[in-house]
Design an enzyme around this catalytic site. Structure first.
Site, mmCIF file in Angstrom:
data_model
loop_
_atom_site.group_PDB
_atom_site.id
_atom_site.type_symbol
_atom_site.label_atom_id
_atom_site.label_comp_id
_atom_site.label_asym_id
_atom_site.label_seq_id
_atom_site.Cartn_x
_atom_site.Cartn_y
_atom_site.Cartn_z
ATOM 1 N N LYS A 1 8.343 59.877 3.329
ATOM 2 C CA LYS A 1 7.253 59.239 2.878
ATOM 3 C C LYS A 1 5.993 59.734 3.350
ATOM 4 C CE LYS A 1 5.686 55.219 2.750
ATOM 5 N NZ LYS A 1 3.863 54.792 3.361
ATOM 6 N N GLU B 1 -2.897 52.753 0.307
ATOM 7 C CA GLU B 1 -2.973 52.290 1.956
ATOM 8 C C GLU B 1 -3.927 52.657 2.780
ATOM 9 O OE1 GLU B 1 1.503 53.481 2.788
ATOM 10 O OE2 GLU B 1 0.516 54.184 4.899
ATOM 11 N N HIS C 1 -4.133 52.657 12.614
ATOM 12 C CA HIS C 1 -3.648 51.728 11.225
ATOM 13 C C HIS C 1 -4.466 50.837 11.578
ATOM 14 C CE1 HIS C 1 0.380 53.076 8.926
ATOM 15 N NE2 HIS C 1 -0.482 54.232 9.191
ATOM 16 N N ASP D 1 2.868 62.375 -13.433
ATOM 17 C CA ASP D 1 3.657 60.938 -13.460
ATOM 18 C C ASP D 1 4.701 61.230 -12.131
ATOM 19 O OD1 ASP D 1 6.419 59.813 -13.699
ATOM 20 O OD2 ASP D 1 6.346 60.238 -15.564
#
Ligand code: MEV
Length: 438
Positions: free
Chosen positions: A280, A85, A393, A296
């Site tokens: 998130k 991202e 972004h 992991d």
């Protein structure tokens, strides 16, 4: 419509690709080039990657970036981040630099216990089972000695073993609940091996016990598995500074910023829709370091989200206050990480990432990962409550579109200038590029 196949795993890599092309790409053998361009020319390296998983047909690249200037407990780190991202590494770096100038991050490991359970059904007298467990507990632990010997030498091992009666929730359901310290290993194999041994010992010892009837001896082991919920493997990350120093992050007045920042956090504390997105953003930082260091990330994700809902409602992982003129921003998150075993020795880039971090212990890595998550959250909230998220972004989005059109450096520079005052959309970039190319 593709045909089912048996024996696929026995095919060579080349045969697997042929089968895929024939069945899913109408026999277009150019697809082979699309896959093989990602093979390493170093045959040994490729073999290593082929053998990480089953049915490997190629390698799936992710960028590995570095966020420098992270001061954590007075030590400076450049943090490796593997993530697809755009903006995440830039945001982490920006946040690291900001807090570097304000004393850096503090991090503390609060506890390092991990859990696992043997889930079983027992249809007998529960007090008999409880008496048996009390007398056999040490033996059950000793039966694991061949598995735990090395871990004990390193200072870890089985910390606790309990019998838990869950019959009020599910008929005949009991657990052996074990707690472990796995030192610098993530410890999944160690824990699962101990649990499977507990299950075997439980069956054998009850089978040979005179107090139990044949029906009672018919214990059914349902499963033996570690838990990825590790609320007692907890790390705290924090930053603080006088409110008046909270300027510079597109901010003029520190107190106004602090108030709005705290408001944003409080919204995430009470509103699950926002909390999920808020967390998130934290996971953007956490996952990227977890992945780069060969850990992991699915386990870490599952455990952290469960922790975020531990009080019955999904809520913000991070918190902020202003007290006595000091802005504090912190988070406590659970995570089970390893810096030995697993991929850590095998994957050359994982080795690189750990070396870059100074070959940290698992505890140190927990601190680094938690700080990266907090830094990411600080950057996201700071942008959201000031200039908004899209400005940053869109710059990266523009670059991605330009790369898609194979823009030259000249074209990129031109476009970056041009889109400072225009909205970036795929169509607008295509049109503008077309114009300068003509
Ligand atoms: C995007 O990947 C992450 C953010 O949505 C996090 C947030 O909203 O706090 C920007």
């Amino acid at each position: 419509m593709a045909n089912p196949i048996s024996g696929f795993s026995k095919f060579t890599k080349s045969e697997k690709i042929d089968w895929i092309i024939t069945n899913y790409f109408l026999g277009d053998f150019r697809v082979r080039d699309r896959l093989s361009q990602y093979w390493s020319t170093d045959k040994e390296l490729q073999r290593l990657h082929d053998e990480f998983i089953e049915n490997t047909i190629t390698n799936f690249y992710l960028p590995l970036g570095v966020a420098p200037n992270f001061k954590i407990n007075d030590k400076l780190y450049a943090i490796p981040m593997a993530i697809e991202e755009s903006s995440v590494v830039a945001a982490a770096s920006k946040s690291a630099k900001y807090w570097l100038e304000r004393g850096g991050f503090k991090a503390t490991v609060l506890s390092t216990k991990k859990d696992g359970q043997v889930h079983f059904l027992y249809k007998g007298d529960r007090s008999k089972l409880k008496r048996f467990f009390k007398s056999a507990k040490e033996e059950l632990i000793n039966d694991c000695a061949p598995i735990t010997r090395n871990m004990v030498k390193r200072g870890g091992g089985i910390i606790q073993l309990e019998l838990i009666d869950k019959t009020s929730e599910l008929d005949d359901y009991y657990q052996l609940h074990a707690t472990f310290d796995t030192r610098d290993a993530m410890g999944a194999n160690f824990i699962n091996s101990c649990l499977e041994q507990f299950a075997k010992s439980l069956i054998n010892r009850i089978d040979n016990h005179k107090d139990f009837t044949d029906t009672e001896k018919d214990i059914q082991i349902i499963m033996s598995i570690l838990s990825n919920y590790v609320p007692e493997c907890l790390v705290r990350a924090e930053v603080s500074c006088p409110v008046e120093e909270l300027t510079g992050f597109d901010v003029v007045n520190g107190m106004d910023f602090a108030k709005k920042f705290i408001q944003a956090i409080q919204i995430a504390e009470v509103e699950p829709y926002r909390a999920v997105t808020h967390n998130k953003g934290i996971m953007n930082g956490i996952d990227a370091v977890v992945l780069a260091t060969g850990n992991d990330f699915r386990a870490v994700e599952a455990g952290i989200h469960a922790y975020a809902a531990r009080n019955g409602q999904y809520s913000s992982l991070s918190h902020a206050t202003v007290e006595d003129g000091i802005f504090r921003f912190w988070m406590e998150v659970p995570m089970a990480l390893g810096t030995i075993g697993g991929l850590t020795r095998l994957h050359p880039l994982v080795r690189f990432a750990l070396e870059l971090l100074g070959n940290p212990s698992a505890d140190k890595l927990m601190e680094i990962v938690a700080v990266t998550g907090l830094a990411q959250n600080f950057a996201a909230i700071s942008s959201l409550i000031t200039i908004g998220i899209q400005q940053g972004h869109m710059k990266m989005h523009l670059m991605n579109i330009l790369n898609e059109f194979k823009a030259t450096d000249y074209e990129k520079n031109y476009m970056v200038e041009h889109f400072k005052t225009q909205t970036v959309t795929h169509g607008a970039v295509a049109d503008a590029l077309d114009k300068i190319r003509r």
